[in-house]
Motif scaffolding. Structure first.
Motif, mmCIF file in Angstrom:
data_model
loop_
_atom_site.group_PDB
_atom_site.id
_atom_site.type_symbol
_atom_site.label_atom_id
_atom_site.label_comp_id
_atom_site.label_asym_id
_atom_site.label_seq_id
_atom_site.Cartn_x
_atom_site.Cartn_y
_atom_site.Cartn_z
ATOM 1 N N ASN A 127 0.840 -1.178 0.000
ATOM 2 C CA ASN A 127 0.000 0.000 0.000
ATOM 3 C C ASN A 127 0.875 1.226 0.000
ATOM 4 O O ASN A 127 1.692 1.394 0.871
ATOM 5 N N THR A 128 0.728 2.098 -0.971
ATOM 6 C CA THR A 128 1.522 3.302 -1.079
ATOM 7 C C THR A 128 0.616 4.501 -1.145
ATOM 8 O O THR A 128 -0.348 4.519 -1.910
ATOM 9 N N GLU A 129 0.906 5.515 -0.302
ATOM 10 C CA GLU A 129 0.170 6.773 -0.341
ATOM 11 C C GLU A 129 1.057 7.783 -1.029
ATOM 12 O O GLU A 129 2.130 8.115 -0.551
ATOM 13 N N GLN A 130 0.625 8.301 -2.177
ATOM 14 C CA GLN A 130 1.469 9.161 -2.979
ATOM 15 C C GLN A 130 0.882 10.551 -3.057
ATOM 16 O O GLN A 130 -0.325 10.746 -3.015
ATOM 17 N N THR A 131 1.779 11.535 -3.199
ATOM 18 C CA THR A 131 1.381 12.911 -3.447
ATOM 19 C C THR A 131 2.302 13.464 -4.494
ATOM 20 O O THR A 131 3.388 12.946 -4.741
ATOM 21 N N SER A 132 1.897 14.540 -5.136
ATOM 22 C CA SER A 132 2.764 15.170 -6.125
ATOM 23 C C SER A 132 2.636 16.675 -6.002
ATOM 24 O O SER A 132 1.565 17.204 -5.764
ATOM 25 N N SER A 133 3.751 17.358 -6.186
ATOM 26 C CA SER A 133 3.787 18.811 -6.118
ATOM 27 C C SER A 133 5.095 19.274 -6.701
ATOM 28 O O SER A 133 6.108 18.599 -6.600
ATOM 29 N N SER A 134 5.109 20.430 -7.340
ATOM 30 C CA SER A 134 6.349 20.937 -7.915
ATOM 31 C C SER A 134 7.177 21.599 -6.839
ATOM 32 O O SER A 134 6.650 22.237 -5.934
ATOM 33 N N ARG A 135 8.501 21.441 -6.929
ATOM 34 C CA ARG A 135 9.393 22.061 -5.962
ATOM 35 C C ARG A 135 9.509 23.541 -6.265
ATOM 36 O O ARG A 135 9.586 23.982 -7.388
ATOM 37 N N LYS A 136 9.566 24.335 -5.196
ATOM 38 C CA LYS A 136 9.628 25.783 -5.335
ATOM 39 C C LYS A 136 10.747 26.316 -4.477
ATOM 40 O O LYS A 136 11.281 25.645 -3.613
ATOM 41 N N ASN A 137 11.089 27.582 -4.694
ATOM 42 C CA ASN A 137 12.109 28.214 -3.864
ATOM 43 C C ASN A 137 11.547 28.496 -2.488
ATOM 44 O O ASN A 137 10.356 28.732 -2.307
ATOM 45 N N ILE A 138 12.414 28.464 -1.491
ATOM 46 C CA ILE A 138 11.995 28.709 -0.112
ATOM 47 C C ILE A 138 11.665 30.187 0.060
ATOM 48 O O ILE A 138 12.399 31.061 -0.384
ATOM 49 N N ASN A 139 10.540 30.464 0.715
ATOM 50 C CA ASN A 139 10.164 31.849 0.972
ATOM 51 C C ASN A 139 11.047 32.453 2.039
ATOM 52 O O ASN A 139 11.627 31.757 2.854
ATOM 53 N N ALA A 140 11.110 33.769 2.057
ATOM 54 C CA ALA A 140 11.916 34.467 3.061
ATOM 55 C C ALA A 140 11.302 34.285 4.433
ATOM 56 O O ALA A 140 10.090 34.272 4.595
ATOM 57 N N ASP A 141 12.147 34.144 5.450
ATOM 58 C CA ASP A 141 11.687 33.988 6.820
ATOM 59 C C ASP A 141 11.446 35.348 7.456
ATOM 60 O O ASP A 141 12.011 36.358 7.055
ATOM 61 N N THR A 142 10.590 35.365 8.448
ATOM 62 C CA THR A 142 10.353 36.566 9.229
ATOM 63 C C THR A 142 10.904 36.348 10.622
ATOM 64 O O THR A 142 10.509 35.417 11.299
ATOM 65 N N PHE A 194 0.984 16.788 5.903
ATOM 66 C CA PHE A 194 1.279 17.761 4.854
ATOM 67 C C PHE A 194 1.706 17.066 3.567
ATOM 68 O O PHE A 194 2.147 17.716 2.628
ATOM 69 N N ASN A 195 1.596 15.740 3.532
ATOM 70 C CA ASN A 195 1.916 14.957 2.337
ATOM 71 C C ASN A 195 3.349 15.172 1.862
ATOM 72 O O ASN A 195 3.609 15.341 0.671
ATOM 73 N N LEU A 196 4.269 15.123 2.812
ATOM 74 C CA LEU A 196 5.684 15.314 2.503
ATOM 75 C C LEU A 196 6.434 13.988 2.371
ATOM 76 O O LEU A 196 7.580 13.974 1.909
ATOM 77 N N PHE A 197 5.777 12.901 2.796
ATOM 78 C CA PHE A 197 6.387 11.571 2.724
ATOM 79 C C PHE A 197 5.375 10.569 2.182
ATOM 80 O O PHE A 197 4.182 10.652 2.489
ATOM 81 N N ASN A 198 5.867 9.647 1.376
ATOM 82 C CA ASN A 198 5.074 8.497 0.972
ATOM 83 C C ASN A 198 5.286 7.373 1.975
ATOM 84 O O ASN A 198 6.408 7.148 2.434
ATOM 85 N N ARG A 199 4.213 6.670 2.293
ATOM 86 C CA ARG A 199 4.292 5.536 3.211
ATOM 87 C C ARG A 199 4.079 4.252 2.432
ATOM 88 O O ARG A 199 3.092 4.117 1.701
ATOM 89 N N LYS A 200 4.991 3.302 2.586
ATOM 90 C CA LYS A 200 4.868 2.012 1.909
ATOM 91 C C LYS A 200 5.012 0.903 2.931
ATOM 92 O O LYS A 200 6.029 0.794 3.613
ATOM 93 N N ARG A 201 3.976 0.095 3.050
ATOM 94 C CA ARG A 201 4.028 -1.003 4.004
ATOM 95 C C ARG A 201 5.001 -2.070 3.524
ATOM 96 O O ARG A 201 5.004 -2.445 2.347
ATOM 97 N N LEU A 202 5.828 -2.568 4.432
ATOM 98 C CA LEU A 202 6.799 -3.588 4.102
ATOM 99 C C LEU A 202 6.317 -4.937 4.604
ATOM 100 O O LEU A 202 5.950 -5.080 5.770
#
Length: 341
Positions: free
Chosen positions: A13-28, A79-87
Protein backbone atom coordinates in the motif's frame (compact mmCIF):
# COMPACT_ATOMS: atom_id res chain seq x y z
CA UNK A 1 21.55 9.64 -2.00
CA UNK A 2 21.26 7.68 1.21
CA UNK A 3 24.59 6.79 2.70
CA UNK A 4 24.17 3.18 1.59
CA UNK A 5 21.52 0.94 0.03
CA UNK A 6 17.89 1.15 1.09
CA UNK A 7 16.17 -1.49 3.21
CA UNK A 8 14.45 -4.53 1.73
CA UNK A 9 10.70 -4.90 1.43
CA UNK A 10 7.80 -5.05 -0.98
CA UNK A 11 4.87 -2.70 -1.26
CA UNK A 12 1.26 -3.50 -0.45
CA UNK A 13 0.00 0.00 0.00
CA UNK A 14 1.52 3.30 -1.08
CA UNK A 15 0.17 6.77 -0.34
CA UNK A 16 1.47 9.16 -2.98
CA UNK A 17 1.38 12.91 -3.45
CA UNK A 18 2.76 15.17 -6.12
CA UNK A 19 3.79 18.81 -6.12
CA UNK A 20 6.35 20.94 -7.91
CA UNK A 21 9.39 22.06 -5.96
CA UNK A 22 9.63 25.78 -5.34
CA UNK A 23 12.11 28.21 -3.86
CA UNK A 24 11.99 28.71 -0.11
CA UNK A 25 10.16 31.85 0.97
CA UNK A 26 11.92 34.47 3.06
CA UNK A 27 11.69 33.99 6.82
CA UNK A 28 10.35 36.57 9.23
CA UNK A 29 12.50 37.05 12.35
CA UNK A 30 10.90 38.28 15.56
CA UNK A 31 13.11 38.92 18.56
CA UNK A 32 10.81 40.11 21.33
CA UNK A 33 7.21 40.03 20.08
CA UNK A 34 5.04 37.06 19.15
CA UNK A 35 1.55 36.90 17.73
CA UNK A 36 -0.90 35.22 20.10
CA UNK A 37 -4.27 33.78 19.16
CA UNK A 38 -7.17 32.25 21.03
CA UNK A 39 -6.88 28.51 21.59
CA UNK A 40 -7.65 25.78 24.06
CA UNK A 41 -5.79 25.67 27.35
CA UNK A 42 -2.80 23.31 27.22
CA UNK A 43 -3.50 21.55 30.51
CA UNK A 44 -7.16 21.00 29.64
CA UNK A 45 -6.22 19.68 26.22
CA UNK A 46 -3.73 17.21 27.67
CA UNK A 47 -6.22 15.92 30.20
CA UNK A 48 -8.84 15.49 27.50
CA UNK A 49 -6.30 13.70 25.31
CA UNK A 50 -5.40 11.27 28.08
CA UNK A 51 -9.06 10.36 28.70
CA UNK A 52 -9.61 9.96 24.97
CA UNK A 53 -6.66 7.56 24.86
CA UNK A 54 -8.08 5.68 27.83
CA UNK A 55 -11.44 5.37 26.07
CA UNK A 56 -9.68 3.90 23.03
CA UNK A 57 -7.85 1.44 25.29
CA UNK A 58 -11.08 0.23 26.84
CA UNK A 59 -12.65 -0.10 23.40
CA UNK A 60 -9.50 -1.83 22.11
CA UNK A 61 -9.12 0.64 19.25
CA UNK A 62 -5.89 1.78 17.66
CA UNK A 63 -4.72 5.34 18.23
CA UNK A 64 -4.65 6.21 14.53
CA UNK A 65 -7.91 4.57 13.44
CA UNK A 66 -10.00 6.47 10.86
CA UNK A 67 -12.77 6.92 13.45
CA UNK A 68 -10.41 8.61 15.91
CA UNK A 69 -8.93 10.84 13.23
CA UNK A 70 -12.38 11.97 12.14
CA UNK A 71 -13.48 12.83 15.67
CA UNK A 72 -10.31 14.45 16.96
CA UNK A 73 -8.06 17.42 16.25
CA UNK A 74 -6.07 15.02 14.07
CA UNK A 75 -8.72 15.46 11.36
CA UNK A 76 -5.79 17.05 9.51
CA UNK A 77 -2.99 14.50 9.77
CA UNK A 78 -0.34 15.19 7.13
CA UNK A 79 1.28 17.76 4.85
CA UNK A 80 1.92 14.96 2.34
CA UNK A 81 5.68 15.31 2.50
CA UNK A 82 6.39 11.57 2.72
CA UNK A 83 5.07 8.50 0.97
CA UNK A 84 4.29 5.54 3.21
CA UNK A 85 4.87 2.01 1.91
CA UNK A 86 4.03 -1.00 4.00
CA UNK A 87 6.80 -3.59 4.10
CA UNK A 88 5.91 -7.26 4.09
CA UNK A 89 8.07 -9.37 6.37
CA UNK A 90 10.29 -11.82 4.57
CA UNK A 91 10.82 -13.91 7.68
CA UNK A 92 8.04 -16.55 8.04
CA UNK A 93 9.07 -17.16 11.65
CA UNK A 94 8.24 -13.56 12.58
CA UNK A 95 4.83 -13.78 14.25
CA UNK A 96 4.90 -10.36 15.93
CA UNK A 97 2.17 -7.78 15.32
CA UNK A 98 4.74 -5.16 14.39
CA UNK A 99 4.11 -3.47 11.07
CA UNK A 100 7.05 -1.86 9.30
CA UNK A 101 6.65 0.95 6.82
CA UNK A 102 9.05 2.89 4.66
CA UNK A 103 8.75 6.66 4.89
CA UNK A 104 10.22 8.11 1.68
CA UNK A 105 10.50 11.84 1.08
CA UNK A 106 8.32 13.12 -1.76
CA UNK A 107 10.65 16.01 -2.60
CA UNK A 108 13.92 14.23 -1.78
CA UNK A 109 13.04 10.65 -2.83
CA UNK A 110 16.62 9.44 -2.45
CA UNK A 111 16.07 9.50 1.33
CA UNK A 112 13.86 7.10 3.27
CA UNK A 113 13.61 5.60 6.76
CA UNK A 114 12.11 2.39 8.09
CA UNK A 115 9.58 2.88 10.90
CA UNK A 116 7.66 0.47 13.09
CA UNK A 117 4.12 1.68 12.67
CA UNK A 118 1.76 -0.66 14.49
CA UNK A 119 2.48 -1.69 18.06
CA UNK A 120 -0.79 -3.31 19.04
CA UNK A 121 -3.41 -2.00 21.50
CA UNK A 122 -2.53 0.65 24.02
CA UNK A 123 -2.34 -0.36 27.70
CA UNK A 124 -4.26 1.49 30.42
CA UNK A 125 -1.32 1.70 32.84
CA UNK A 126 0.95 3.13 30.14
CA UNK A 127 -1.57 5.81 29.16
CA UNK A 128 -2.22 7.02 32.70
CA UNK A 129 1.14 6.52 34.42
CA UNK A 130 3.92 6.97 31.85
CA UNK A 131 5.78 10.18 31.11
CA UNK A 132 3.94 12.06 28.32
CA UNK A 133 2.34 9.60 25.88
CA UNK A 134 1.28 12.17 23.28
CA UNK A 135 3.95 11.10 20.79
CA UNK A 136 3.36 7.40 21.25
CA UNK A 137 0.82 6.81 18.52
CA UNK A 138 1.42 8.52 15.17
CA UNK A 139 3.81 10.67 13.15
CA UNK A 140 2.30 14.06 13.91
CA UNK A 141 2.32 16.91 11.35
CA UNK A 142 4.98 18.94 13.18
CA UNK A 143 7.35 15.93 13.23
CA UNK A 144 6.65 15.31 9.54
CA UNK A 145 7.39 18.96 8.70
CA UNK A 146 10.57 18.98 10.79
CA UNK A 147 11.80 15.81 9.07
CA UNK A 148 11.18 17.39 5.67
CA UNK A 149 12.92 20.60 6.73
CA UNK A 150 15.93 18.62 7.95
CA UNK A 151 16.26 17.07 4.50
CA UNK A 152 15.91 20.49 2.91
CA UNK A 153 18.71 21.82 5.15
CA UNK A 154 20.78 18.64 5.41
CA UNK A 155 23.97 20.40 4.32
CA UNK A 156 23.71 22.75 7.31
CA UNK A 157 24.04 20.02 9.92
CA UNK A 158 27.40 19.18 11.48
CA UNK A 159 28.89 17.55 14.55
CA UNK A 160 26.40 16.19 17.10
CA UNK A 161 22.61 16.43 16.77
CA UNK A 162 19.91 15.62 19.33
CA UNK A 163 16.16 15.25 18.91
CA UNK A 164 14.18 15.79 22.11
CA UNK A 165 10.67 14.42 22.61
CA UNK A 166 10.75 12.42 19.37
CA UNK A 167 8.02 10.00 20.43
CA UNK A 168 7.70 6.54 18.88
CA UNK A 169 9.50 7.38 15.63
CA UNK A 170 11.97 10.29 15.96
CA UNK A 171 11.47 10.62 12.21
CA UNK A 172 13.31 13.95 11.93
CA UNK A 173 16.35 12.70 13.80
CA UNK A 174 16.45 9.58 11.65
CA UNK A 175 16.37 11.72 8.51
CA UNK A 176 19.32 13.75 9.77
CA UNK A 177 21.24 10.54 10.48
CA UNK A 178 20.43 9.22 7.01
CA UNK A 179 21.05 12.34 4.93
CA UNK A 180 23.50 14.65 6.73
CA UNK A 181 27.26 14.48 7.18
CA UNK A 182 27.24 14.42 10.97
CA UNK A 183 29.26 12.50 13.55
CA UNK A 184 26.48 11.67 15.99
CA UNK A 185 22.70 11.68 16.29
CA UNK A 186 20.93 11.07 19.61
CA UNK A 187 17.23 10.21 19.40
CA UNK A 188 15.42 10.78 22.68
CA UNK A 189 12.08 10.85 24.42
CA UNK A 190 10.96 10.86 28.04
CA UNK A 191 8.91 7.70 27.61
CA UNK A 192 10.61 4.32 27.91
CA UNK A 193 8.09 2.61 25.61
CA UNK A 194 8.88 5.13 22.89
CA UNK A 195 12.61 4.61 23.24
CA UNK A 196 12.29 0.84 23.08
CA UNK A 197 10.57 1.26 19.74
CA UNK A 198 13.09 3.82 18.49
CA UNK A 199 15.98 1.50 19.37
CA UNK A 200 14.38 -1.18 17.22
CA UNK A 201 14.11 1.30 14.37
CA UNK A 202 17.74 2.34 14.76
CA UNK A 203 18.85 -1.29 14.49
CA UNK A 204 16.66 -1.93 11.44
CA UNK A 205 17.90 1.18 9.62
CA UNK A 206 21.50 0.48 10.60
CA UNK A 207 21.21 -3.06 9.29
CA UNK A 208 19.86 -1.59 6.03
CA UNK A 209 23.05 0.50 5.75
CA UNK A 210 21.36 3.87 6.01
CA UNK A 211 23.61 5.58 8.56
CA UNK A 212 27.08 5.20 7.07
CA UNK A 213 29.68 6.19 9.66
CA UNK A 214 27.27 8.32 11.70
CA UNK A 215 26.86 7.07 15.28
CA UNK A 216 23.12 6.83 16.02
CA UNK A 217 21.72 6.00 19.45
CA UNK A 218 18.47 6.29 21.40
CA UNK A 219 17.94 6.92 25.09
CA UNK A 220 15.42 8.20 27.60
CA UNK A 221 15.91 11.91 28.27
CA UNK A 222 13.47 13.54 30.64
CA UNK A 223 13.73 17.30 30.62
CA UNK A 224 12.93 17.45 34.34
CA UNK A 225 15.61 14.89 35.30
CA UNK A 226 18.90 16.49 36.32
CA UNK A 227 20.96 13.37 35.74
CA UNK A 228 19.60 12.99 32.21
CA UNK A 229 20.43 16.58 31.30
CA UNK A 230 23.78 16.92 33.09
CA UNK A 231 25.10 13.85 31.25
CA UNK A 232 24.63 15.75 27.97
CA UNK A 233 25.61 19.28 29.01
CA UNK A 234 27.02 21.40 26.16
CA UNK A 235 27.37 18.44 23.81
CA UNK A 236 25.25 19.26 20.76
CA UNK A 237 25.64 21.53 17.76
CA UNK A 238 21.93 21.19 16.96
CA UNK A 239 19.01 20.36 19.26
CA UNK A 240 15.53 19.98 17.80
CA UNK A 241 12.02 19.05 18.84
CA UNK A 242 8.51 19.05 17.35
CA UNK A 243 5.22 19.99 19.02
CA UNK A 244 6.52 19.63 22.57
CA UNK A 245 5.40 22.97 24.02
CA UNK A 246 1.84 22.38 25.21
CA UNK A 247 2.54 20.48 28.44
CA UNK A 248 2.52 23.31 30.96
CA UNK A 249 4.39 21.43 33.68
CA UNK A 250 7.37 20.64 31.43
CA UNK A 251 7.70 23.82 29.34
CA UNK A 252 10.29 25.52 31.56
CA UNK A 253 12.21 22.25 31.85
CA UNK A 254 12.34 21.97 28.06
CA UNK A 255 13.74 25.49 27.73
CA UNK A 256 16.41 24.73 30.32
CA UNK A 257 17.27 21.40 28.67
CA UNK A 258 17.72 23.05 25.27
CA UNK A 259 19.90 25.80 26.74
CA UNK A 260 22.12 23.33 28.59
CA UNK A 261 22.45 20.75 25.82
CA UNK A 262 23.58 23.30 23.22
CA UNK A 263 27.21 24.11 22.61
CA UNK A 264 28.02 27.84 22.90
CA UNK A 265 27.63 28.31 19.12
CA UNK A 266 24.89 25.72 18.71
CA UNK A 267 21.33 26.21 17.50
CA UNK A 268 17.98 24.71 18.42
CA UNK A 269 15.07 24.24 16.03
CA UNK A 270 11.56 23.94 17.44
CA UNK A 271 8.56 23.23 15.24
CA UNK A 272 5.21 23.82 16.92
CA UNK A 273 1.78 25.35 16.23
CA UNK A 274 0.54 28.30 18.23
CA UNK A 275 -1.86 26.19 20.35
CA UNK A 276 -3.34 29.23 22.03
CA UNK A 277 -0.71 30.81 24.26
CA UNK A 278 1.65 27.84 24.47
CA UNK A 279 4.14 28.88 21.82
CA UNK A 280 4.24 32.48 23.04
CA UNK A 281 4.86 31.30 26.61
CA UNK A 282 7.68 29.05 25.45
CA UNK A 283 9.36 31.89 23.56
CA UNK A 284 8.96 34.17 26.58
CA UNK A 285 10.62 31.61 28.86
CA UNK A 286 13.45 31.11 26.37
CA UNK A 287 14.15 34.84 26.22
CA UNK A 288 14.12 35.07 30.00
CA UNK A 289 16.90 32.48 30.17
CA UNK A 290 19.06 34.54 27.77
CA UNK A 291 18.40 32.59 24.58
CA UNK A 292 17.96 34.51 21.34
CA UNK A 293 14.59 33.64 19.81
CA UNK A 294 13.67 33.92 16.15
CA UNK A 295 10.23 33.02 14.80
CA UNK A 296 9.67 31.96 11.18
CA UNK A 297 6.24 31.57 9.62
CA UNK A 298 7.22 31.04 5.97
CA UNK A 299 10.17 28.66 5.98
CA UNK A 300 9.37 26.13 3.26
CA UNK A 301 7.48 26.49 -0.04
CA UNK A 302 5.89 23.02 -0.03
CA UNK A 303 4.60 23.34 3.54
CA UNK A 304 3.26 26.83 2.88
CA UNK A 305 1.51 25.62 -0.29
CA UNK A 306 -0.40 22.93 1.65
CA UNK A 307 -1.09 25.40 4.46
CA UNK A 308 -2.59 27.95 2.07
CA UNK A 309 -4.79 25.37 0.37
CA UNK A 310 -6.05 23.94 3.65
CA UNK A 311 -6.94 27.37 5.02
CA UNK A 312 -9.48 27.71 2.23
CA UNK A 313 -11.28 24.59 3.46
CA UNK A 314 -12.19 26.18 6.77
CA UNK A 315 -11.55 25.32 10.42
CA UNK A 316 -13.66 22.17 10.36
CA UNK A 317 -10.93 20.61 8.22
CA UNK A 318 -7.86 22.62 9.23
CA UNK A 319 -7.18 25.03 12.09
CA UNK A 320 -3.80 26.75 11.79
CA UNK A 321 -3.81 27.36 15.56
CA UNK A 322 -3.30 23.64 16.15
CA UNK A 323 -2.17 22.30 12.77
CA UNK A 324 0.37 24.70 11.24
CA UNK A 325 3.83 24.46 12.87
CA UNK A 326 5.89 27.62 13.10
CA UNK A 327 9.68 27.35 13.18
CA UNK A 328 11.42 28.76 16.24
CA UNK A 329 15.23 28.97 16.22
CA UNK A 330 17.14 29.46 19.46
CA UNK A 331 20.79 30.40 19.98
CA UNK A 332 22.95 31.33 22.93
CA UNK A 333 24.57 34.18 21.00
CA UNK A 334 23.32 36.61 18.34
CA UNK A 335 22.45 34.94 15.05
CA UNK A 336 24.65 36.20 12.17
CA UNK A 337 22.92 38.12 9.40
CA UNK A 338 24.10 35.51 6.89
CA UNK A 339 22.49 32.63 8.79
CA UNK A 340 20.32 30.65 6.37
CA UNK A 341 18.43 28.19 8.58
Amino acid sequence: MEKHSAGKGTSENTEQTSSSRKNINADTCVANSHTSRDGSNGTTGVARARWTLLKRVLQNKQGCSPEVKQASVRRFSTFNLFNRKRLVTQNPSDTSEDEWVEYRSVFFPEYSALLRDNLGPLKVNEVLNSFDNTGNVCVWPSEEVMAHYCLQKRHMFKGAVCELGGGMTCLAGLMVAISADVKEVLLSDGNETSIQNVRGQVERNRHAGKFGSTHVSARVVRWDCESDISALDGHFDVVMCADCLFLDQYRACLVDAIRRLLQPKGMAMVFAPLRGETLRLFCQLAQQTGLNVCQHQQYDAQVMDVHSKMLRQGKEAYDENIHYPLLITLTKGPQPVSHTW
